[in-house]
Design a protein around this motif. Structure first.
Motif, PDB file in Angstrom:
ATOM      1  N   UNK A 162       0.934  -1.238  -0.094  1.00 16.29           N
ATOM      2  CA  UNK A 162       0.161  -0.096   0.060  1.00 16.29           C
ATOM      3  C   UNK A 162       0.978   1.201   0.050  1.00 16.29           C
ATOM      4  N   UNK A 163       1.596   1.243   0.214  1.00 16.51           N
ATOM      5  CA  UNK A 163       3.290   1.975   0.802  1.00 16.51           C
ATOM      6  C   UNK A 163       4.228   1.999  -0.521  1.00 16.51           C
ATOM      7  N   UNK A 164       3.656   1.302  -1.835  1.00 13.30           N
ATOM      8  CA  UNK A 164       4.829   0.911  -2.786  1.00 13.30           C
ATOM      9  C   UNK A 164       5.201   2.503  -3.242  1.00 13.30           C
ATOM     10  N   UNK A 165       6.420   2.383  -3.563  1.00 13.21           N
ATOM     11  CA  UNK A 165       6.589   3.326  -4.493  1.00 13.21           C
ATOM     12  C   UNK A 165       7.693   2.959  -5.320  1.00 13.21           C
ATOM     13  N   UNK A 166       8.668   3.633  -6.220  1.00 18.04           N
ATOM     14  CA  UNK A 166       9.440   2.959  -7.491  1.00 18.04           C
ATOM     15  C   UNK A 166      10.764   3.279  -6.754  1.00 18.04           C
ATOM     16  N   UNK A 167      11.788   2.294  -6.806  1.00 11.93           N
ATOM     17  CA  UNK A 167      12.638   2.620  -6.685  1.00 11.93           C
ATOM     18  C   UNK A 167      13.583   2.577  -5.255  1.00 11.93           C
ATOM     19  N   UNK A 168      12.446   2.015  -4.099  1.00  6.01           N
ATOM     20  CA  UNK A 168      12.289   2.345  -2.727  1.00  6.01           C
ATOM     21  C   UNK A 168      13.284   0.883  -2.444  1.00  6.01           C
ATOM     22  N   UNK A 169      12.868  -0.346  -2.590  1.00  5.94           N
ATOM     23  CA  UNK A 169      13.377  -1.452  -1.627  1.00  5.94           C
ATOM     24  C   UNK A 169      15.260  -1.314  -2.021  1.00  5.94           C
TER      25      UNK A 169
END
Length: 456
Positions: free
Chosen positions: A223-230
């Protein structure tokens, strides 16, 4: 650590030794999962001919296994075919063409003893024990299995196999290898005859409205996914490292001591290690306290689905589903301690029931085999019971093996729980870990604190 280079002969195709049916076989909705469209890898090690048999003519494992493989493919004849995609949705089928599987003969000028006693991962130069494979993500139009049999100077040998994961899971590929072993030992047929039966894991009716949130979790973004975040997905491969961690009885006992007394007696070794490793890994990767994190594991329908009729012992397809539990980094790594992480893992396991299995098949059919999403997700597959110990080609006993961190990236991103013996002869759990270099240092320190320091 010893190093060596294998002398490989040219690859050859081994086809069924007798004529087999020419037909189309449909893969199941579970087989068709996009995340399984890759080649996995397994390497198994065996001692040479026992000293008691020294008066007998020395047999060549390469010759025996190649011959037995050709015989086994008569029974496992779809394995000698090729996968292709059907329009319009890309469903996978197997064309039973009897073209065969790849077989490579190889030799190395080292003994099994030089690889270490007891034999434990990481195995030296393991890439020399499996044959070359092109793009591991392309499964259509290629051989479905690639065998390499490597002779050691001591008479021992290794069997390295790349296999198409849409065709088999770990249980399935071990059934093929055990069948080859049966025939190499002189049995007239495999002791367990293979069964296709992919229709058992295929939806046969219009998808029903039985899909729940718990089934969807692994296939929908955080639900809090964002590009290039992991950091796991953005770190360059050159900055990633793999390491193996061994947990014997003493280490497992120490970890168990950190679990509340009300939980400790009911925790399996899987529960304890999965929870401890997930917690330490999450902390080592430095996720923000409010960021959502997941634990995903493989559950096998062979054991988790009490269907009628049951899945037969000879089934050699893929029967994996992927239950998931989600929380925040703060909740996982906070004041609840290891006990909270264990409860999350156990809760996810208990959700896997008949309804879960049936609705996952429906989900695959409705969504057309969506890919798993692994952002900020720790994925575990326990392969300690897939049947490696029962593989017997007629020489000495199996002395080690498993799924190494080679080949497809999924063999590194997934943690495969495996078994080996430690220096005291005790059974250990092996936990591979693949992390950014700095995170690995933090992880090693944290997991050591749990496993080396029992709570008073």
């Amino acid at each position: 650590m010893v190093t060596f280079t294998s002398r490989r002969r040219e690859p050859e195709l081994v086809a069924p030794v007798r004529a087999t049916p020419r037909e189309i076989k449909y893969l199941s909705d579970i087989d068709n999962q996009c995340s399984l469209r890759f080649y996995s890898t397994i390497v198994e090690f065996f001692r040479g001919q026992p000293a008691a048999d020294a008066q007998l003519p020395r047999r060549d494992p390469v010759v025996a296994i190649r011959s037995a493989l050709a015989q086994a493919l008569v029974h496992f004849y779809p394995v000698a075919g090729r996968i292709r995609e059907l329009p319009p949705d890309g469903r996978l089928v197997v064309e039973c063409t009897a073209e065969g599987v790849v077989f490579v003969e190889a030799d190395v000028e080292v003994s099994l003893k030089e690889l270490g006693e007891p034999l434990q991962p990481p195995y030296p130069c393991v890439t020399e024990l499996v044959c070359d494979l092109d793009d591991t993500k392309v499964v259509s139009g290629k051989p479905l299995v690639f065998f390499q049999v490597t002779r050691f100077s001591c008479g021992g040998f290794a069997v390295g196999v790349h296999w198409c994961h849409d065709m088999h899971d770990g249980f399935g590929i071990c059934k093929l290898m055990k069948a080859v072993g049966d025939l190499a030992r002189g049995e007239p047929r495999p002791t367990v005859l293979p069964m296709w039966e992919r229709e058992m894991l295929t939806s046969h009716a219009p998808p029903r409205d039985m899909i729940t949130r718990r089934n969807l979790l692994g296939y929908e973004p955080l639900s809090d996914s964002a590009a290039n975040e992991d950091v796991m997905l953005t770190t360059p491969p050159a900055d990633m490292v793999g390491q193996y961690f061994l947990f014997g009885p003493a280490e497992i006992s120490a970890i168990r001591s950190h679990v509340p007394a009300r939980l400790a007696p009911y925790c399996t070794v899987f529960d304890l290690l999965a929870a401890a490793v997930w917690r330490c890994r999450t902390a080592a990767l430095g996720y923000g306290p409010e960021q959502r994190v997941r634990f995903m594991f493989t559950s096998n329908a062979r054991r988790g689905w009490k269907r009628d009729p049951p899945i037969q012992d000879g089934f050699y397809g893929c029967a994996l589903v992927f239950p998931v539990v989600e929380t925040t980094a703060a909740e996982l790594c906070g004041s609840g301690g290891l006990g909270h992480a264990v409860e999350l893992v156990r809760g996810a396991k208990l959700e896997v029931d008949d309804e879960y299995m049936r609705s996952t098949v429906e989900l695959m059919a409705r969504r057309k085999w969506p890919p798993l999403l692994v952002e900020r997700t720790y994925v575990v597959s326990d392969i300690t019971t897939i049947g490696e110990d029962a593989i017997d080609f007629g020489w000495g006993k199996r002395v080690g093996g498993g799924i190494p961190m080679v080949g497809d990236i999924m063999n590194k991103l997934l943690t495969y729980f495996m078994k080996c013996k430690n220096a005291n002869g005790e059974e250990c759990m092996v936990v591979p870990m693949y992390l950014p270099r700095e995170a690995m240092e933090r992880f090693a320190a944290q997991i050591s604190a749990w496993s080396k320091n029992p709570k008073e």
